[in-house]
Motif scaffolding. Structure first.
Motif, PDB file in Angstrom:
ATOM      1  N   UNK A 216       0.800  -1.569   0.110  1.00  0.00           N
ATOM      2  CA  UNK A 216       0.116  -0.160   0.287  1.00  0.00           C
ATOM      3  C   UNK A 216       0.955   1.445   0.163  1.00  0.00           C
ATOM      4  N   UNK A 217       0.042   2.234  -0.815  1.00  0.00           N
ATOM      5  CA  UNK A 217       1.268   3.645  -0.577  1.00  0.00           C
ATOM      6  C   UNK A 217       0.109   4.632   0.025  1.00  0.00           C
ATOM      7  N   UNK A 218       0.405   5.679   0.551  1.00  0.00           N
ATOM      8  CA  UNK A 218      -0.493   6.976   1.080  1.00  0.00           C
ATOM      9  C   UNK A 218      -0.298   8.237   1.205  1.00  0.00           C
ATOM     10  N   UNK A 219      -0.494   9.040   1.156  1.00  0.00           N
ATOM     11  CA  UNK A 219      -0.406   9.985   1.426  1.00  0.00           C
ATOM     12  C   UNK A 219      -1.323  11.294   1.596  1.00  0.00           C
ATOM     13  N   UNK A 220      -0.674  12.042   2.131  1.00  0.00           N
ATOM     14  CA  UNK A 220      -1.656  13.236   3.184  1.00  0.00           C
ATOM     15  C   UNK A 220      -2.104  14.606   1.800  1.00  0.00           C
ATOM     16  N   UNK A 221      -2.139  14.155   0.841  1.00  0.00           N
ATOM     17  CA  UNK A 221      -3.012  14.820  -0.171  1.00  0.00           C
ATOM     18  C   UNK A 221      -3.643  14.117  -1.021  1.00  0.00           C
ATOM     19  N   UNK A 222      -4.631  14.908  -2.039  1.00  0.00           N
ATOM     20  CA  UNK A 222      -5.414  14.778  -2.958  1.00  0.00           C
ATOM     21  C   UNK A 222      -5.682  13.432  -3.376  1.00  0.00           C
ATOM     22  N   UNK A 223      -4.095  12.859  -3.839  1.00  0.00           N
ATOM     23  CA  UNK A 223      -4.405  12.552  -5.581  1.00  0.00           C
ATOM     24  C   UNK A 223      -2.562  11.279  -4.825  1.00  0.00           C
ATOM     25  N   UNK A 224      -2.099  11.561  -3.723  1.00  0.00           N
ATOM     26  CA  UNK A 224      -0.651  11.066  -3.424  1.00  0.00           C
ATOM     27  C   UNK A 224       0.829  11.519  -4.639  1.00  0.00           C
ATOM     28  N   UNK A 225       0.394  11.589  -5.916  1.00  0.00           N
ATOM     29  CA  UNK A 225       1.318  11.814  -6.730  1.00  0.00           C
ATOM     30  C   UNK A 225       1.318  13.785  -6.712  1.00  0.00           C
ATOM     31  N   UNK A 226       3.123  13.986  -7.960  1.00  0.00           N
ATOM     32  CA  UNK A 226       2.763  15.469  -6.945  1.00  0.00           C
ATOM     33  C   UNK A 226       2.067  16.039  -9.073  1.00  0.00           C
ATOM     34  N   UNK A 227       1.469  17.560  -8.532  1.00  0.00           N
ATOM     35  CA  UNK A 227       0.514  17.481  -9.427  1.00  0.00           C
ATOM     36  C   UNK A 227       1.639  18.861 -10.243  1.00  0.00           C
ATOM     37  N   UNK A 228       1.328  18.628 -11.896  1.00  0.00           N
ATOM     38  CA  UNK A 228       2.100  19.456 -12.629  1.00  0.00           C
ATOM     39  C   UNK A 228       1.516  20.113 -13.566  1.00  0.00           C
ATOM     40  N   UNK A 229       1.647  20.773 -14.498  1.00  0.00           N
ATOM     41  CA  UNK A 229       0.968  21.143 -15.897  1.00  0.00           C
ATOM     42  C   UNK A 229       1.269  20.352 -16.681  1.00  0.00           C
ATOM     43  N   UNK A 230       2.019  18.924 -17.057  1.00  0.00           N
ATOM     44  CA  UNK A 230       2.041  17.867 -17.148  1.00  0.00           C
ATOM     45  C   UNK A 230       0.675  17.153 -17.672  1.00  0.00           C
ATOM     46  N   UNK A 231      -0.060  16.763 -18.159  1.00  0.00           N
ATOM     47  CA  UNK A 231      -1.320  15.794 -18.301  1.00  0.00           C
ATOM     48  C   UNK A 231      -1.480  14.661 -17.667  1.00  0.00           C
ATOM     49  N   UNK A 232      -2.158  14.137 -17.250  1.00  0.00           N
ATOM     50  CA  UNK A 232      -2.316  13.010 -16.274  1.00  0.00           C
ATOM     51  C   UNK A 232      -1.938  12.269 -15.165  1.00  0.00           C
ATOM     52  N   UNK A 233      -1.749  10.656 -15.001  1.00  0.00           N
ATOM     53  CA  UNK A 233      -1.527  10.807 -12.977  1.00  0.00           C
ATOM     54  C   UNK A 233       0.179   9.563 -12.971  1.00  0.00           C
ATOM     55  N   UNK A 234       1.170  10.430 -13.454  1.00  0.00           N
ATOM     56  CA  UNK A 234       2.015   8.771 -13.921  1.00  0.00           C
ATOM     57  C   UNK A 234       2.321   7.822 -13.084  1.00  0.00           C
ATOM     58  N   UNK A 235       2.278   8.962 -11.526  1.00  0.00           N
ATOM     59  CA  UNK A 235       2.520   7.181 -10.436  1.00  0.00           C
ATOM     60  C   UNK A 235       0.882   6.745 -10.460  1.00  0.00           C
ATOM     61  N   UNK A 236       0.129   6.819 -10.349  1.00  0.00           N
ATOM     62  CA  UNK A 236      -1.367   6.361 -10.086  1.00  0.00           C
ATOM     63  C   UNK A 236      -0.998   5.283 -11.619  1.00  0.00           C
ATOM     64  N   UNK A 237      -0.473   5.128 -12.845  1.00  0.00           N
ATOM     65  CA  UNK A 237      -0.276   4.168 -13.965  1.00  0.00           C
ATOM     66  C   UNK A 237       0.814   3.269 -13.314  1.00  0.00           C
ATOM     67  N   UNK A 238       1.752   3.622 -12.668  1.00  0.00           N
ATOM     68  CA  UNK A 238       3.230   2.721 -12.197  1.00  0.00           C
ATOM     69  C   UNK A 238       2.581   2.071 -11.297  1.00  0.00           C
ATOM     70  N   UNK A 239       2.186   2.537 -10.085  1.00  0.00           N
ATOM     71  CA  UNK A 239       1.432   2.217  -9.279  1.00  0.00           C
ATOM     72  C   UNK A 239      -0.023   0.618  -9.125  1.00  0.00           C
ATOM     73  N   UNK A 240      -0.911   1.721  -9.138  1.00  0.00           N
ATOM     74  CA  UNK A 240      -2.343   1.351  -9.155  1.00  0.00           C
ATOM     75  C   UNK A 240      -2.911   0.155 -10.968  1.00  0.00           C
ATOM     76  N   UNK A 241      -2.354   1.019 -11.951  1.00  0.00           N
ATOM     77  CA  UNK A 241      -1.891  -0.326 -13.575  1.00  0.00           C
ATOM     78  C   UNK A 241      -1.288  -1.509 -12.955  1.00  0.00           C
ATOM     79  N   UNK A 242       0.089  -1.308 -12.721  1.00  0.00           N
ATOM     80  CA  UNK A 242       1.137  -1.997 -13.723  1.00  0.00           C
ATOM     81  C   UNK A 242       1.566  -2.613 -12.533  1.00  0.00           C
ATOM     82  N   UNK A 243       1.459  -2.499 -11.118  1.00  0.00           N
ATOM     83  CA  UNK A 243       1.920  -3.412  -9.731  1.00  0.00           C
ATOM     84  C   UNK A 243       0.907  -3.260  -8.824  1.00  0.00           C
TER      85      UNK A 243
END
Length: 291
Positions: A216-243
């Motif tokens: 499990x991975x968790x954080x005290x923010x709303x999406x766990x990963x950093x929000x940038x100007x780039x589209x998408x949620x790459x850490x979601x894909x690494x953790x949820x989708x691939x692993x």
């Protein structure tokens, strides 16, 4: 093979939670010293912050004192109150099920994306497959490491995680739950930009965590990963989708951090038991730390 796809069989829908074996739970039980418990969940109610694309929680009273004031029967003097609560499954402190995010035409483990294309909910990798686990929790306190809450869009890289865990004297082990305190909830929980520009882990950090077989991975923010100007949620894909690693979002970690600091420790027993909402892409959860 993509990440953990096929690792626990072609039909698996629990993902990295399979890593929490009875041996892992017995090891975690040995961490309990004082028996003190701490909820790691934010309060959930009508005033819980919600992003613009999600409605906030609402409550309807099915029975209350007003009914008796209007003449409702009270057999033997017995009165009661009941209510109904409606809320998005990704409200407040919640866990993302493995049907929540994907890329291409398949969910985690090769289950077809078409299994989410139904009013009956996700027919694969729904929240009912988020089995309850008891495991070792590891807090990575970036607030303590950097001297304060992380600024907007600050990246938490693999090197930051590695340093923070090493400074705590801990080595990540298979089945661990790694919780990352950025200070974002503490500094922006009532701010309009809570749902924008948050600091958090990068895709590289997510890959580092996945390589260590965390459950499990968790954080005290709303999406766990950093929000940038780039589209998408790459850490979601690494953790949820691939692993197949579920993500716990909107944690409240300040009290845990203070308590662990006082005890000069960084690990604890974590109780994780989401609601088995059949077909849902997430579930509200109240993770409990036992010290």
């Amino acid at each position: 093979m993509i990440g953990n796809w096929g690792r626990w069989g072609e039909q698996d829908q629990a993902g990295a939670l399979n890593l929490v074996t009875p041996e892992v739970t017995r090891r975690a039980a040995g961490l309990v010293r004082s028996g003190r418990t701490l909820s790691l969940a934010q309060p959930l109610g009508p005033h819980t912050p919600s992003p613009g694309h999600r409605p906030g929680p609402v409550r309807f009273m099915n029975r209350d004192a007003g009914d008796y004031a209007l003449g409702a029967r009270a057999p033997g003097g017995f009165k009661f109150a009941e209510d109904t609560v409606q809320l998005p499954t990704h409200s407040g402190t919640h866990v993302d099920a493995l049907s929540h995010a994907w890329s291409g035409e398949h969910l985690f483990n090769g289950h077809p994306e078409s299994s989410t294309r139904t009013t009956r909910g996700a027919q694969r990798c729904g929240a009912e497959h988020l089995v309850p686990v008891v495991t070792r929790g590891v807090l990575v306190d970036m607030v303590a490491t950097t001297g304060g809450p992380l600024p907007s869009r600050s990246p938490v890289e693999a090197a930051d995680l590695e340093r923070g865990i090493a400074e705590a004297g801990v080595t990540p082990e298979p089945g661990d739950a790694v919780l990352i305190r950025t200070g974002w909830w503490e500094s922006h929980g009532t701010a309009a930009d809570y749902f924008a520009d948050e600091p958090g882990i990068t895709a590289e950090a997510a890959t580092w965590l996945a390589a260590r077989d965390v459950a499990l991975v968790g954080a005290d923010n709303y999406a766990v990963e950093r929000q940038t100007a780039e589209p998408g949620f790459p850490a979601h894909l690494v953790l949820l989708h691939r692993h197949g690693v579920p993500l716990i979002e909107n944690l409240s970690l300040a009290a845990l951090a203070d308590t662990l600091a006082e005890a000069k420790r960084s690990t604890f027993l974590l109780l994780f038991a989401p609601l088995p909402l059949v077909g849902s892409t997430g579930s509200p959860v109240t993770p409990v730390a036992v010290l």
